[in-house]
Design an enzyme around this catalytic site. Sequence first.
Site, mmCIF file in Angstrom:
data_model
loop_
_atom_site.group_PDB
_atom_site.id
_atom_site.type_symbol
_atom_site.label_atom_id
_atom_site.label_comp_id
_atom_site.label_asym_id
_atom_site.label_seq_id
_atom_site.Cartn_x
_atom_site.Cartn_y
_atom_site.Cartn_z
ATOM 1 N N LYS A 78 22.257 -30.804 28.330
ATOM 2 C CA LYS A 78 22.474 -29.537 27.633
ATOM 3 C C LYS A 78 23.873 -29.538 27.062
ATOM 4 O O LYS A 78 24.820 -29.973 27.714
ATOM 5 C CB LYS A 78 22.347 -28.393 28.669
ATOM 6 C CG LYS A 78 22.374 -27.008 28.050
ATOM 7 C CD LYS A 78 21.028 -26.597 27.541
ATOM 8 C CE LYS A 78 21.100 -25.323 26.727
ATOM 9 N NZ LYS A 78 21.576 -25.535 25.350
ATOM 10 N N LYS A 102 30.084 -28.641 34.200
ATOM 11 C CA LYS A 102 29.930 -27.184 34.049
ATOM 12 C C LYS A 102 28.565 -26.720 34.578
ATOM 13 O O LYS A 102 28.472 -25.760 35.338
ATOM 14 C CB LYS A 102 30.040 -26.860 32.545
ATOM 15 C CG LYS A 102 30.315 -25.432 32.218
ATOM 16 C CD LYS A 102 30.288 -25.196 30.701
ATOM 17 C CE LYS A 102 31.408 -25.897 29.969
ATOM 18 N NZ LYS A 102 31.471 -25.496 28.531
ATOM 19 N N LYS A 114 26.769 -33.389 24.396
ATOM 20 C CA LYS A 114 27.476 -32.683 23.320
ATOM 21 C C LYS A 114 27.213 -33.411 22.021
ATOM 22 O O LYS A 114 26.991 -34.618 22.007
ATOM 23 C CB LYS A 114 28.979 -32.693 23.594
ATOM 24 C CG LYS A 114 29.720 -31.601 22.854
ATOM 25 C CD LYS A 114 29.559 -30.305 23.587
ATOM 26 C CE LYS A 114 30.436 -29.215 23.048
ATOM 27 N NZ LYS A 114 30.564 -28.145 24.059
ATOM 28 N N THR A 198 29.548 -16.162 26.783
ATOM 29 C CA THR A 198 30.715 -16.948 27.189
ATOM 30 C C THR A 198 31.899 -16.018 27.448
ATOM 31 O O THR A 198 32.583 -16.123 28.474
ATOM 32 C CB THR A 198 31.066 -18.018 26.132
ATOM 33 O OG1 THR A 198 29.871 -18.708 25.775
ATOM 34 C CG2 THR A 198 32.085 -19.003 26.669
ATOM 35 N N ASN A 229 34.050 -16.183 18.638
ATOM 36 C CA ASN A 229 33.048 -15.546 19.494
ATOM 37 C C ASN A 229 33.569 -15.348 20.924
ATOM 38 O O ASN A 229 33.491 -14.247 21.479
ATOM 39 C CB ASN A 229 31.781 -16.405 19.477
ATOM 40 C CG ASN A 229 30.728 -15.876 20.418
ATOM 41 O OD1 ASN A 229 30.729 -16.184 21.597
ATOM 42 N ND2 ASN A 229 29.840 -15.043 19.911
ATOM 43 N N SER A 358 22.281 -19.618 28.067
ATOM 44 C CA SER A 358 21.428 -20.584 27.366
ATOM 45 C C SER A 358 20.262 -20.993 28.261
ATOM 46 O O SER A 358 19.122 -21.126 27.813
ATOM 47 C CB SER A 358 22.212 -21.855 27.005
ATOM 48 O OG SER A 358 22.886 -21.705 25.792
HETATM 49 N N1 GLU Z 1 28.919 -24.866 23.547
HETATM 50 C C1 GLU Z 1 28.901 -24.063 24.723
HETATM 51 C C2 GLU Z 1 29.719 -24.713 25.818
HETATM 52 O O1 GLU Z 1 30.589 -25.509 25.574
HETATM 53 C C3 GLU Z 1 27.497 -23.703 25.150
HETATM 54 C C4 GLU Z 1 26.624 -24.843 25.499
HETATM 55 C C5 GLU Z 1 25.174 -24.441 25.731
HETATM 56 O O2 GLU Z 1 24.877 -23.265 25.760
HETATM 57 O O3 GLU Z 1 24.365 -25.361 25.897
HETATM 58 O O4 GLU Z 1 29.570 -24.394 26.968
#
Ligand code: GLU
Length: 424
Positions: A78, A102, A114, A198, A229, A358
């Site tokens: 993810k 995370k 990513k 977030t 955001n 998410s």
């Molecule tokens: N881009 C966000 C992060 O760095 C969200 C990632 C997601 O929701 O998969 O945590």
Amino acid sequence: MGYIEPAPIKDKENPFESMMSRFNIAADALGLDEEVYNVLKSPAKQVTVSLPITMDDGSIKVFEGHRVVHSNILGPSKGGVRYDMDVTIDEVKALAAWMTWKCAVVDIPYGGAKGGIKCDPRSMSAGEIERLTRAFTAQMAEIFGPDRDIPAPDMGTGPREMAWLMDEYSKIQGMTVNAVVTGKPLVLGGSLGRTEATGRGVMVSALSAMGKVGLIPSQATCAIQGFGNVGSWAAKLLTERGVKVIAVSDLSGAYVNKNGLDIDECIEYRNMNNGTLEGYKNADHIPGDDILYLDVDVLVPAAKEDVITVQNVEKVKAKLIVEGANGPTSAKADAIINEKGIMVAPDILANAGGVTVSYFEWVQNRLGYKWTAERVNRRSDRIMKDAFDRVYKTSKEYNVPLRIAAYILAIDKVAKTYKYRGGF
Ligand code: GLU
């Protein structure tokens, strides 16, 4: 998401090395065996593609895109997709690993990944960005999938790009597959609460950490770097909890009002002003980087990586840093921060509210059902608060800062899972 990037003050430390030096400390503290160490230190998969796009003027421009799957040990990988001129494979690798840690810290059943495309979305038309997003999706169709790898927004992308990604992937599969991506517009199966998730998690982490350092929200001051955001939602929600947000910043500089900024007004101004605070009047205007050195209780770096470094960390006066961005503090600055006695709620904990919601979005898509905003917020607040408490407890147990404690928890979980599974 916002397009906020302060001029970085680099430590000449690449983000992957920065991630690895924390990983190494935590692995040592845990006594991680060498085999598992070797598995976790290298990404499971890295794909780089070139994306020839027809621009509006008829010319063809070739962009470079990456997707790095760091780990799929805990579940499908993810992580967001970033559109930014600073995208490099090393940055994407670091960000992918951070997603693994995370997701483990907040205990959701995902690995980490990513993506990124080196481009400047601000200088591109919607049509060009759409063609780029569709080309990237088509090239990554073998990697993506609701049970394989699930992208989401990150810097320079938002619900609009996620909608194109979902549509392109669905076309390729010959059916609607909304669970392939999160952060979608609501009508496409997005979740209530995802946009603010977030920033909301940053607020919950900030309040938890404030409790530990004896700061009372209604008497505390806060500065927030980045008004995209994450930064703007954190500012709004902290203000609602009584914290006085005295400064916010974006690419156009920092805006300071010692009596507390009117955050709703700032957001409205930004929305009416092409996404920037430039020209905002009800505050003093100072250089963007100076926001990091203000005499505040809480500093929230919510822009991008490597903004607090050995070059400037001495000037930071806050008692508490809550990392809304990924990797805003360079690894070399960690030691000085610890010496100064500043508590840091680290990125892999503090900004995990986004990926948590998410996960809820993906769960709702798979159930074919919709949760109320109230349910989403209640559950994500609880996950964030429990994660903070676990990290705090681990930091006491191992006598390490919260950042290393978060890595210890995450690495331990992934390593244990790996041992049960015996590899993939
Ligand atoms: N881009 C966000 C992060 O760095 C969200 C990632 C997601 O929701 O998969 O945590």
